[in-house]
Design an enzyme around this catalytic site. Structure first.
Site: not given
Length: 534
Positions: A328, A350, A440
């Site tokens: 992240q 990400q 998602r």
């Protein structure tokens, strides 16, 4: 029945009051908590004559109870900071600092929702409440970033306080939804509203001129690395702007000349209506490399973070160059309500673009990433954008979105409209090796709509990827409408209850700039072009 009547009489509540209290609280997700925290003797109507007015009063009582609980939570966080020892693990301190800021922000937002100036615009109340819930979730997520379980957080922070706060927000959202339905029964539906000109209404005439100009004709401050401006760094200009502006809310323009600015920048909540203009998305670049692997929470890793309402950026690049191996690493985070990004580029891997909370509009932007690279709990529309999927690490899957709506009454979600999703150059050569999905569900009520886009062949036939097991598959809202390209076929899409192929324009109408963002009230004055229809 007599027993209940005697109890209400003892409390000094009339039969009509008890009836309305029951009806109001019983429609919330947590009725027992509603009865406990809201005093019906002072806030519940005694007559049906002015139902809308009384529901509004009841909503305000619910929000007041939520605000009080936020203040209790903030007090305990301060105590935890004073008592905890961080010698062994600075990561705990980092997560707690995030929580303090987030709860302070929630207190401000809930106070705003209590102000009369909010009027009858329930979408504003829903936005503020949704942002407060996002803040609560982000506080908890900060500990998860470092692998701490929820149990660890409960050790240093009373579980009941956090639980009550999130439940009270859910109750307030439900009550506000009821108020919204009541308030709009006599108003014109979104689909019948007439827009002025070709821009949403919430952008001023001056802002339109600034965004249309090909050269910067008016700037309050100039940033230039070569010393030809007022400041050499963006952070210096932002600090000076905060000092100069004080209570003023007029549009304040900062021109950032071409160059690579290696710094982390924060536009604080008190600095509203700032506009930052660069020399082009390939010329004015803000870059840094904070990331979770090196000790920042996802929330704190942003190269450029915007909290101040009404922020606009034009012709700039925001980059996090930490790389895919650092996981992240946010390029830009916005939790600024009514923020606009026009002809900007966001580069990372990400978690590139953190649309954290509140309302945002992205137009003609380039967005690069790998895993969940457009994520958060914002109400965000991405229009006429190019979304580039990059090459991830080995054995990874790409997911374009991970929207984080956690309550069915939040007004948040992502809408990708009239854009292109394709492989970036580094992925194009090995496109068949890595699977790519549209999104998602990060949270249970995740909502993402993809309409009238060109979806290149890199999109997997299933389209969407589970987060884990069957989590959220019944409660998400994932919709597709009239997309084209090699990855647009819905014939082999997932069969989840929460997945929808929208058949008519009436279904898609709910996710236009006007209906979803009420963009007609705040975009036009900026001069950012937008398409309001399906």
């Amino acid at each position: 029945m007599l027993r209940c009547f005697l109890l209400f009489s003892f409390l000094g509540i009339t039969h009509a009051q008890s009836f309305h209290t029951f009806m109001s609280c019983s429609q919330t997700p947590y009725p027992d908590l509603c009865f406990h925290f809201i005093n019906p003797n002072h806030n519940i109507p005694t007559t049906d004559v002015h139902q809308s007015y009384h529901i509004t009063r009841f909503r305000n009582s619910a929000i007041r109870a939520t605000l009080n609980q936020a203040m209790v939570a903030h007090h305990h966080l301060l105590s935890a900071m004073d008592l905890a020892s961080f010698d062994d693990d600075y990561r705990v301190k980092s997560a707690l600092i995030d929580c303090l800021e987030l709860y302070e922000d929630s207190i401000t937002e809930l106070n705003r929702s209590m102000m009369n100036s909010m009027g009858a615009h329930s979408i504003d109340h829903l936005t503020l409440l949704s942002a407060s819930l996002a803040n609560h979730q982000t506080c908890r997520d900060g500990f998860r970033d470092f692998g701490f379980s929820s149990h660890y957080l409960n050790i240093i922070f009373p579980h009941q306080i956090l639980s009550n706060f999130s439940k009270l927000i859910s109750n307030s959202l439900a009550i506000t939804k009821i108020a919204a339905v009541t308030a709009t029964t006599s108003s014109t539906p979104y689909s019948q509203r007439i827009l002025a000109g070709s821009f949403p209404k919430w952008v001023s005439g001056d802002d339109r001129m600034l965004l249309r100009d090909t050269t910067v004709k008016r700037a309050d401050m100039v940033v230039a690395q070569d010393g030809s401006g007022n400041f050499r760094t963006i952070s210096e200009a932002v600090a000076a702007a905060a000092e100069v502006r004080k209570a003023s809310e007029r549009r304040f323009v900062i021109y950032v000349k071409g160059g690579i600015y290696r710094e982390n920048v924060v536009i604080k909540k008190t600095l509203k209506n700032v506009m930052m203009i660069g020399d082009g998305m390939g010329a004015t670049i803000v870059t840094a490399m904070k990331n979770v692997k090196d000790g920042s929470t996802t929330f704190r890793s942003a190269t450029f973070a915007v909290v101040g309402e009404g922020f606009i950026a034009k012709d700039m690049t925001f980059e996090n160059r930490a790389g895919p191996e650092k996981h992240q690493a946010v390029a830009l985070r916005t939790n600024a309500d009514r923020s606009i990004f026009y002809r900007c580029s966001f580069k990372g891997y990400q978690d590139t673009l953190y649309a954290h909370s509140n309302r945002h509009f992205f137009r003609e932007c380039h967005i690069y990433g790998t895993i969940d690279f457009i994520f958060g709990d914002g109400a965000s529309v991405f229009q006429n954008c190019n979304i580039f999927v990059r090459k991830p690490m080995e054995n990874q899957k790409n997911t374009v979105t991970a929207q984080a709506r956690s309550d069915p009454n939040e007004n948040t979600g992502f809408v990708i409209h009239n854009s292109v999703v394709r492989a970036a150059p580094d992925l194009k050569a090995v496109e068949g090796v890595y699977k790519t999905y549209l999104g998602r569900p990060w949270k249970a009520y995740s909502r993402t709509v993809v309409m009238r886009n060109v979806l290149d062949g890199l999109i997997e036939p299933a389209g969407w990827l589970p987060w884990g097991g069957d989590f959220g598959l019944k409660t998400v809202y994932y919709g597709e409408f009239k997309n084209s390209g090699g990855g647009a076929s819905t014939m082999r899409r997932v069969q989840w209850p929460g997945y929808h192929v929208m058949k008519t324009e009436a279904e898609a109408e709910r996710f236009t700039v006007e209906s979803f963002l009420e963009g007609g009230g705040w975009i036009p004055g900026t001069g950012v072009p937008f398409g309001n229809g399906v």
